[in-house]
Write a protein that holds these residues in place. Structure first.
Motif, PDB file in Angstrom:
ATOM      1  N   UNK A 464      29.005  -0.707 -41.207  1.00 52.68           N
ATOM      2  CA  UNK A 464      30.110  -0.843 -42.144  1.00 52.68           C
ATOM      3  C   UNK A 464      31.188   0.188 -41.847  1.00 52.68           C
ATOM      4  N   UNK A 465      32.334  -0.015 -42.486  1.00 60.35           N
ATOM      5  CA  UNK A 465      33.483   0.846 -42.228  1.00 60.35           C
ATOM      6  C   UNK A 465      33.249   2.280 -42.679  1.00 60.35           C
ATOM      7  N   UNK A 466      32.365   2.486 -43.651  1.00 62.16           N
ATOM      8  CA  UNK A 466      32.101   3.855 -44.111  1.00 62.16           C
ATOM      9  C   UNK A 466      30.940   4.517 -43.368  1.00 62.16           C
ATOM     10  N   UNK A 467      30.437   3.861 -42.312  1.00 60.65           N
ATOM     11  CA  UNK A 467      29.420   4.487 -41.475  1.00 60.65           C
ATOM     12  C   UNK A 467      28.001   4.135 -41.837  1.00 60.65           C
ATOM     13  N   UNK A 468      27.777   3.330 -42.890  1.00 58.07           N
ATOM     14  CA  UNK A 468      26.414   2.943 -43.252  1.00 58.07           C
ATOM     15  C   UNK A 468      25.901   1.873 -42.294  1.00 58.07           C
ATOM     16  N   UNK A 469      24.583   1.838 -42.134  1.00 59.11           N
ATOM     17  CA  UNK A 469      23.934   0.855 -41.274  1.00 59.11           C
ATOM     18  C   UNK A 469      23.080  -0.067 -42.137  1.00 59.11           C
ATOM     19  N   UNK A 470      23.293  -1.373 -41.984  1.00 59.50           N
ATOM     20  CA  UNK A 470      22.543  -2.375 -42.735  1.00 59.50           C
ATOM     21  C   UNK A 470      21.770  -3.238 -41.744  1.00 59.50           C
ATOM     22  N   UNK A 471      20.456  -3.330 -41.923  1.00 66.60           N
ATOM     23  CA  UNK A 471      19.635  -4.217 -41.117  1.00 66.60           C
ATOM     24  C   UNK A 471      19.297  -5.454 -41.934  1.00 66.60           C
ATOM     25  N   UNK A 492      17.532  -6.837 -46.885  1.00 69.68           N
ATOM     26  CA  UNK A 492      18.442  -5.845 -46.311  1.00 69.68           C
ATOM     27  C   UNK A 492      17.834  -4.449 -46.459  1.00 69.68           C
ATOM     28  N   UNK A 493      17.775  -3.726 -45.354  1.00 67.77           N
ATOM     29  CA  UNK A 493      17.444  -2.298 -45.366  1.00 67.77           C
ATOM     30  C   UNK A 493      18.710  -1.545 -44.994  1.00 67.77           C
ATOM     31  N   UNK A 494      19.025  -0.516 -45.784  1.00 68.89           N
ATOM     32  CA  UNK A 494      20.280   0.189 -45.605  1.00 68.89           C
ATOM     33  C   UNK A 494      20.035   1.682 -45.407  1.00 68.89           C
TER      34      UNK A 494
END
Length: 994
Positions: A464-471, A492-494
């Protein structure tokens, strides 16, 4: 295709069955209450005030706002007074009143006629909605709101109100509108009769095919997961009919509460309604279920049978079926990004490199740099890292003499398109994002292994644009390990960026090396896991557009930083991509070669998994063989296969996801047999996947940029023949007494500048860093490269330009009036020859000593080499502030400088040993070792020079020091051989110490 329903209830005659989802609703007659009269009275008052009171007030209090005659030209030049402003405002109010009055008249006409939808007054959405509510409340005294107009039935609607039959609504309405209600009742009865006849015909057709059949998705006990293709192949005789099953069950609620929203995402325990001609022992017929099905499953199937058309029908009243816009590979819900601090004025405040969040690539114009590379941060980071490794490898091979005639090689300076491509890589690359992605995935694998849990199947990752990672998982896999957490749902794992930054390097295999960037959607980047797709991924579009996608996918897979080992097989394209990763990329001529190769590998992997007792490569990657046997194999087939070849490929790919094999196949049309996921690339650069619910800004690598990138790699290939200019430094300095520079910067060691006044303390760090970057690139630096180096997270164009002006003013001008900071014809920033660094002098002295004046004069050579070694005071920019100069990770100067210093020390050592001056030679070698302590050549010459002193104790001490430095790895074989030659008893000392 229309969904067929099972029927069990009777019609009014008792002979023809009616659909299950058409159960009659009880008629509930609603009596008018006191509140209804109050609402009607208030609505009448509001209408009276708005329709009659407003114009009366305007006419009596303000009067007519427009002029009595035609105004002259001098009217335009008059001063705007309060009276003028009030007149304009009065005209606006008159127009608003006229529009609202028109809305009231339209709604009253529609309500009184009882036929048709009210006309829409242009540009009056809120006004007409208010008029509709007021008219409905007023007329509610004499009629139900639902009978007034179809539009009113949508206001405050409930499930019961939506499903109330038209006949019942007409029967409830007494009094004023009896004639209209009688007509409406007749129309409703006619429609109901037609619907009953249509249902009877549909039921007759269903009976001709037999009862509706259902299939329950089986768990993967000892075999691969079920897929719609396999189900269609077993029960319908043709796997290509999987779309019929998908259409019958799309968006219907499953027993676990989720929905089928993508043809390849099915889960064990789900129920599939099957076409009427389905055959097979695993099917369950309803309403009479097979006797071997448990009561619980019978109940689930019975409940499931009541969904479908009924659910879609209620949604249709809203203008579309339920879930029509549901995402399949879903865009994750975003946490709000922190609001960046912005300067109040264009002048930059003291910077830490983190205060501006606007990406450099998005500000200003591109200066001619390729946008495709600027917009691909992960691809650019992979290419930049691989290019740096290639250049370092070439340097070391040159230093060790493996490439004849290229000792002391300088890497070639790119020009033209290759230079633009390199600048675009430097600007667009996000190495920090790659590092966090790699650490996060490996950290997740390590945490799951510590809990003895298998890796979940991941279909996609979103950055995501704020640097979070979503699987995005194929199915729920329980609670994620800390610090991971659930995202928008159980699939979803975040991982937040702040938590990802806390991860350390984990000694585990890369869990998802098949992730590859496809593009962006709402500022989030999608990485699709090619090896996890249960079948083939097809890509349609024009040949040129498909080629750009294939090239991007191949280049990123070949150079990405979140994988260990993999094989990338290219069929029908990409012969020139081999230089990017010769150890990963291979080519096959055609489909027959592909089928032969992949059939053998598929059999081998199945056998290996069975022998190891693993269900899939994911469980193998967390086991003891994690780094070796389960690397992915990704096949990119650009040319469309024939129908026969496509069927063979679909059969081959049916079990591919479990084996760690992925297929991306190009096609001219949209229907490829066995395609689990279908995508299309448009001429506008959009990557569309309707079944996945995706519309991405595609990540592309067009032909021109592809050639430029490949040129960078081929020029850096250490196996290429010797090139004449490669031995010459990019910038030679006049090392005579007359060549004193106006500005002299010391970079080798601590950073010092001579010849310039110290800049303002708030700007000093930025100006010093910008000057250092320019000094290390005498060929020129692109303005966007400079900006991205100083502000890795981006900066606005005005701030960048303000810094350049400040830097230009600080450097000043030469005596002839020319600025020392210049812009060349290509728009790149260059320094005048009067601005020199000690690194420039060091290169020039070594070049003069070994290839210039020192070749013919031993005395000159010794003096030049001695002067060069005196310049060496330590590593490059030894005291640089923390958090700055991060762009040095992209440079190869950290490899060039130690090699240059080592070559200088070795040359001076040789010069002294020619005259048997061993102590001078040792002094020169020790000076070089302070900057290049890992260079094995310096230690070898130091052993020889020490041996020449005939001091055995000193040689023993040096050997012991070398052994201590080597640690657990032990001494290199060449060093051991040299010690055996010079000090045969050195092993006895090691044994005694042990």
């Amino acid at each position: 295709m229309p969904r067929r329903r099972t029927t069990s209830s009777s019609s009014s005659t008792g002979s023809s069955p009616a659909p299950r989802n058409r159960t009659p609703q009880p008629v509930r007659v609603r009596r008018r209450s006191f509140g209804d009269f109050v609402k009607a009275f208030l609505a009448f008052v509001v209408l009276l005030v708005l329709v009659v009171g407003v114009p009366l007030a305007l006419a009596t209090q303000i009067g007519w706002p427009l002029p009595d005659g035609v105004p002259g030209l001098d009217w335009l030049q008059r001063e705007i007074t309060v009276h003028t402003f009030l007149s304009i405002l009065t005209v606006v109010v008159w127009f608003a009143w006229a529009q609202f009055t028109a809305c009231v008249l339209v709604e009253v006409k529609a309500a009184l006629s009882g036929v048709g939808v009210p006309g829409r007054v242009p540009g009056s959405g809120p006004s007409q909605l208010l008029a509709r509510q007021l008219v409905a409340a007023l007329l509610l005294v004499g009629a139900t709101a639902a009978s007034l107009t179809p539009g009113l039935s949508q206001l405050g609607q409930s499930i019961e109100g939506n499903q109330k039959p038209s006949v019942a609504a007409a029967q409830q309405t007494p009094g004023l509108f009896a004639q209209q209600q009688e007509q409406a009742a007749g129309t409703a009865n006619a429609l109901a009769e037609q619907a009953g006849q249509a249902a009877a015909r549909a039921d007759g057709a269903a009976a001709a095919h037999g009862d509706t059949k259902y299939y329950r998705i089986q768990p993967p006990e000892g075999r691969h997961h079920d897929s719609l293709w396999e189900i269609a192949d077993r029960h319908l005789g043709d796997g290509r009919r999987y779309k019929e099953i998908f259409e019958l069950n799309k968006d219907r609620v499953q027993p676990d509460g989720s929905k089928l929203s993508e043809a390849s995402l099915i889960r064990p325990g789900w129920i599939m309604e099957m076409p009427g001609d389905a055959r097979g022992g695993e099917l369950v017929e309803m309403p009479d279920a097979a006797p071997n099905v448990s009561e619980q499953v019978q109940q689930q199937i019975s409940d499931y049978a009541q969904t479908g058309d009924h659910a879609q029908g209620s949604g249709g009243a809203q203008g579309g079926g339920a879930g029509a816009g549901d995402a399949r590979v879903s865009l994750p819900e975003q946490r709000p990004a922190p609001t960046p601090a912005t300067p109040a004025t264009p002048a930059p405040a003291p910077s830490t490199g983190q205060e501006h969040a606007a990406p450099t690539a998005a500000v200003g114009h591109s200066f001619g740099l390729p946008e495709a590379l600027l917009a691909a941060p992960l691809l650019a980071a992979g290419l930049l890292g691989a290019l740096g490794r290639r250049r370092r490898q070439a340097l070391w091979q040159s230093a060790l003499g493996n490439v004849g005639g290229r000792r002391g090689m300088e890497p070639p300076t790119p020009t033209g398109d290759a230079q633009d491509a390199q600048d675009a890589l430097l600007v667009g690359a996000d190495p920090e994002g790659v590092r966090l992605l790699d650490r996060s995935l490996r950290g997740l694998a390590a945490a799951l292994a510590a809990e003895s849990r298998p890796l979940p199947v991941v279909y996609a990752a979103w950055m995501s644009s704020n640097g979070d990672l979503h699987l995005q998982l194929a199915q729920p896999a329980g609670k994620p390990p800390t610090p991971w957490q659930h995202g928008q749902d159980q699939t979803f794992w975040m991982l937040a960026r702040a938590d990802a930054e806390g991860y350390e390097d984990a000694d585990t295999a890369a869990p998802y090396p098949g992730l590859v960037s496809l593009g962006t959607m709402d500022d989030s980047r999608l990485l699709l896991n090619l090896e996890a797709v249960p079948g083939i991924v097809s890509l349609s579009g024009t040949e040129a557009d498909r080629a750009a996608v294939f090239a991007s996918v191949a280049a990123e897979l070949a150079t990405n930083g979140w994988s260990d080992r993999m094989t990338i097989t290219l069929v029908g394209f990409g012969d020139d991509l081999t230089p990017l990763a010769p150890n990963r990329i291979r080519h096959l001529d055609g489909f027959e070669d592909l089928f032969e190769t992949m059939s053998a590998e598929t059999r081998q992997r199945r056998g290996a998994l069975g022998a190891a007792g693993h269900d899939s490569v994911l469980t193998g990657r967390t086991g003891p063989a994690q780094h070796t046997r389960w690397a992915p194999h990704l096949v990119l087939l650009a040319a469309q296969p024939s129908d026969e070849d496509a069927l063979r490929l679909a059969e081959l790919a049916a079990d591919a996801a479990r084996l760690g094999i992925g297929y991306l196949v190009g096609t001219e049309g949209a229907d490829l047999p066995g395609a689990a996921w279908e995508m299309e690339i448009t001429g506008e650069g959009k990557l569309l996947a309707p079944l996945l619910g995706l519309e991405l800004e595609a990540q592309l690598l067009p032909v021109a940029q592809q050639r430029a990138v490949v040129e960078l790699f081929t020029d850096a290939d250490p196996e290429r023949g010797p090139g004449g200019p490669a031995n010459t430094p990019p910038f030679l300095v006049d090392v005579s007494e007359q060549g004193r520079p106006a500005v002299y910067a010391r970079l080798v060691g601590s950073y010092e500048i001579i010849g310039l006044d110290a800049p303002d303390g708030e700007r000093s760090a930025q100006l010093h860093e910008a000057l250092a970057l320019l000094l290390l690139h005498r060929e020129g630096v692109h303005p966007r490269v400079l900006a991205s180096a100083l502000w890795p997270r981006g900066v606005t164009a005005d701030v960048r330009d303000a810094l350049l002006e400040r830097l230009r003013a600080w450097l000043g001008t030469d005596p002839d009036g020319s600025a020392r900071l210049r812009t060349d014809a290509g728009g790149r920033l260059t320094l005048a020859k009067s601005v020199v660094s000690d690194l420039d002098v060091l290169r020039s002295l070594y070049y003069e000593a070994t290839q210039g004046r020192g070749v013919g004069s031993r005395q000159v050579r010794g003096r030049l080499l001695t002067d060069a070694l005196v310049l060496v005071r330590g590593p490059l920019l030894a005291d640089r502030p923390e958090g700055r100069y991060r762009w040095l990770t992209h440079e190869i100067i950290d490899a060039q400088l130690p090699l240059l210093v080592a070559d200088t020390g070795l040359a001076l050592c040789e010069f002294h040993l020619e005259k048997n001056r061993a102590e001078k030679a040792i002094e020169a070698l020790n000076a070089a070792l302070r900057t290049a302590p890992a260079d094995e050549r310096l230690w070898h010459e130091l052993l020889r020079a020490t041996h020449a002193t005939d001091d055995a104790g000193r040689l023993h001490a040096l050997a012991a020091d070398l052994i201590g430095r080597s640690g657990a790895r032990g001494l290199p074989p060449r060093t051991e051989a040299l010690l055996d030659e010079l000090l045969p008893t050195w092993r006895d000392g090691v044994a005694a110490a042990g």
